[in-house]
Each structure stands twice: as C-alpha cells, then as structure tokens.
Design an enzyme around this catalytic site. Structure first.
Site, short mmCIF file in Angstrom:
data_model
loop_
_atom_site.label_atom_id
_atom_site.label_comp_id
_atom_site.label_asym_id
_atom_site.label_seq_id
_atom_site.Cartn_x
_atom_site.Cartn_y
_atom_site.Cartn_z
N SER A 173 0.79 -1.23 0.00
CA SER A 173 0.00 0.00 0.00
C SER A 173 0.82 1.28 0.00
O SER A 173 0.30 2.34 -0.37
CB SER A 173 -0.94 0.01 1.21
OG SER A 173 -0.22 -0.03 2.41
N HIS A 210 -5.69 -4.05 -1.18
CA HIS A 210 -5.58 -3.02 -2.21
C HIS A 210 -5.62 -3.60 -3.62
O HIS A 210 -5.47 -2.86 -4.59
CB HIS A 210 -4.31 -2.20 -2.01
CG HIS A 210 -4.36 -1.27 -0.84
ND1 HIS A 210 -4.88 0.00 -0.93
CD2 HIS A 210 -3.98 -1.43 0.44
CE1 HIS A 210 -4.81 0.59 0.25
NE2 HIS A 210 -4.26 -0.26 1.11
N LYS A 230 -12.45 -0.71 1.22
CA LYS A 230 -11.71 0.08 0.23
C LYS A 230 -12.52 0.14 -1.07
O LYS A 230 -13.45 0.92 -1.18
CB LYS A 230 -10.32 -0.49 0.06
CG LYS A 230 -9.47 -0.33 1.33
CD LYS A 230 -8.07 -0.84 1.18
CE LYS A 230 -7.20 -0.48 2.37
NZ LYS A 230 -7.67 -1.03 3.66
#
Length: 394
Positions: free
Chosen positions: A183, A211, A242
């Site tokens: 990340s 991610h 996310k």
C-alpha cells in the site's frame, strides 16, 4: 504521589511537534467522494481508499437503508450466538462467486481478519515466513500466533527460497504471507514466483489483497485473478472498506477454513458481527462489480492520466504498478509541509511518514478513484506543480 496528568504522554506529543510531524485529525463534513467538505472547506480528495466511488453510490446506500429497515441497526451478538444473520451468508456466497473460490468467511474489518485468521490456522511447531513490508495488521496477526516467524526481504525470491531451504524440514506447516499490493508504494507481490516456491517446498500461501480487490483482475477480482492463480493460493484476504466502499474483511479459501475459523477465530468469537447496513451495502457493491467493468476501467484510466502528468512535472512517483501513486518527498517535516500547503490550495493528500514508512522516505500517497473527474485531476496536478516549485521539490 500518583501523577494523573499523564505527563509522559504530554512530553511525547511535544516531541511530535518538535519533529514537525504533529497533526490533528481532519473532519469530513459529508460523504467520502471526489470532492469533500474538509474542516469546512471544499477540497479535492486524494486520500481515500474509495477506489471505485461506491461508498456514496445510490444503489449501495439504498441497500444499506433497506437492510436497516428490515434487520435493525446492529447484529446484536457475535456470530456464534445469534448475530449470524442470513444476510451475512448471502454476502459470503456472493463474495465466493466473485472471487471464484470455494468459500468465504466475513469479519468485522480487514485488520480483524488478519488478526483472527493467522493465529487460527498456524500453531506451535509451525513457521510463518512474511514479507518485510507486509501491512501492520499482518505483523500484529503474526505476533499473536504461537508459530515461529521468519522475514524475507521485500519481494526477494532468492531470500525467500533460502529460508525455505534452511527451515522447511524443521516445521509441520509453513505459511508464506504477503500483501498482494503493497500500500505504500503500489507495487505488486511476485505472486506467481511465491506460489511456485510454496508448491516446491510444500508450504501454504496467504495473500492479503486489501488493495488488489476491486482494482486488479477481471472486474476487480484481485491479484490472484490478475495472475491466474485460482486454486493455488490457500488463503486470500480481502477488505470491504476500500474498493467495495463499506466496512469489513473476509477470507476466501476452502470450506474447511470457514468451518475452522467459526470455531477458533477470536474476532468472530468475541466481537459483535457486522451490522446489517454494512452487510447489505457490501453485497450490493460486489454485485455491481460482477455486472460491469465500468468502475475498474474508469479507475485505471484516471490513474494512468494522473501518473503521466506528475511524471512529466518531474515528481518521484516510485515504481507503483497500481492506482496508488506515491509522491516521494523524503524528510518527514518537508513531507508534512507539502501536505499542508496542498490543503491550503484545495487538495487533500495526507502526508505519510515514519513509522508508517522508513525514515526519510516520507511521501504524499495519492489515491486515485473512479469518481474523480478530469477537472479534479487537472486542478490537483496544477497545485502539485505550484507547491512543488515553491518548496523546491521540482
């Protein structure tokens, strides 16, 4: 006499101020979107993990509202008592279909997922081998387990194999853990090579794809799908906070994993289940991804545009392979100064400094979203140029 003033903490906070890294938490007075009302001022938001803009999507919000009307505000208990509502099972089935894996178990957050899963699937007599740049939640999960630990240099396959060669025969189970997307720099794990080594040395693989989910692979199915490794990665971790735009975490694996976690994963046993609104909203987001690649296509188009423009200006954007775009400044105080100047100019990019990243590698981590317009990106790029020149960065 006992000191109830917590003087030692006051001194530590003064130290943050002296180092130029003290900050106060900003307040967002509205939804998380491409432009937000931050501390009473409209700014372009380049600091959100809301990759696909789904956190404020009408379909997702409606699903949450409908769930509250039917199920109430909270689950009311842990899953092992009476908090295991039917909509949680629906979410897990939809996620399993989306991830193209056999089964899914949902947790209250991605952090809880790592903390709960790692300690449940290994024990004393086992070995965990972890990438040195893995996320803090993995590090904490490893610490909570009773297994032995080894760390390999970031994405260094020779080092990983040397550990396997030296230690594999000394342990019952060996678990190799890596982020799918790292990340802070946006680079990808060398997952095909890791899987090959795991199969060669009879080890298990564990990928935290926080991610990668919603970003890589077909319709955002993640890093495993991106590398065509279905059936060869034992534990795939994802987050619902996310790209999915809500909150929660999950493990995609075999049915046996789900059954075992329901008996041994401590966050499931000792913390209330996901609330109905979050569960239903996440389900709707995943269904939207399975319907179309519209959101992931827009995300990548925006990311490429932004990266190219910053690179032409001379900024150091590292070696990101994803929409995560770090603008590496270096010194901690200079990084925070850059962040504050951009905010004054109407662009919010949070400065990230030690201990989140190594000392003198401070950066502004720009998180591009499908919700950004070209006007948003052009305005942000212009402010980066202006502040970058004023501070002598470019």
């Amino acid at each position: 006499m006992k000191d109830h003033e917590l003087t030692y903490l006051k001194k530590k906070i003064e130290g943050l101020k002296e180092d130029g890294v003290y900050r106060e938490l900003p307040v967002n007075y509205g939804p998380c979107d491409n432009r937000i009302n931050l501390n009473g001022k409209e700014v372009v938001n380049l600091s959100s993990n809301n990759y696909l803009g789904l956190a404020n999507h009408p379909r997702v919000k409606k699903a949450a509202i409908d769930a509250v009307n039917k199920y109430g505000a909270g689950a009311g208990a842990v899953r092992t008592i009476v908090g295991n509502q039917d909509i949680l099972g629906i979410l897990e089935d939809v996620l399993a279909e989306f991830k193209r894996e056999e089964s899914v178990m949902c947790f209250q957050s991605g952090l809880n997922c790592n903390i709960g899963t790692i300690q449940a699937i290994v024990e004393k007599g086992d070995l965990i081998i972890s990438d040195e740049l893995n996320h803090a939640s993995i590090i904490d999960g490893v610490r909570l387990s009773r297994a032995d630990k080894a760390v390999f240099k970031h994405s260094d396959m020779e080092h990983l194999e040397s550990i396997l060669e030296e230690k594999r025969n000394d342990y019952n189970q060996v678990l190799i853990i890596t982020d799918g997307v790292f990340s802070m720099d946006g680079d990808l794990a060398k997952l095909p090579e890791i899987v090959e080594l795991a199969e060669k040395y009879n080890a298990m693989t564990y990928v935290d794809d926080a991610h990668g989910s919603g970003v890589l692979g077909e319709s955002g199915r993640g890093t495993v799908d991106h590398f065509h490794l279905h059936g060869r990665v034992d534990f795939i971790i994802g987050t619902l906070s996310k790209a999915i735009g809500v909150v929660g975490g999950y493990v995609a694996s075999k049915k046996e994993t789900k059954t075992w976690l329901s008996h041994r994963a401590r966050p499931l046993l000792f913390s209330t289940a996901l609330p109905p609104a979050a569960t239903a909203a996440a389900t709707e987001s995943v269904k939207m991804l399975m319907e179309s690649e519209e959101y992931t296509d827009k995300l990548w188009s925006n990311a490429r545009y932004f990266k190219e423009k910053l690179a032409k200006l001379g900024f150091n954007t590292g070696h990101s392979e994803t929409p995560i775009t770090p603008v590496i400044i270096g010194p901690e105080a200079k990084t925070m100064e850059f962040s504050r100047a951009l905010l004054d100019a109407g662009v919010y990019v949070s400065g990230i400094v030690f201990p989140t990243v190594p000392k003198n590698t401070g950066r502004l981590r720009c998180m591009i979203s499908a919700s950004h317009t070209i006007e948003d990106l052009d305005y942000s790029i212009a402010q980066f140029e202006k502040v970058g020149k004023e501070l002598g960065i470019i």
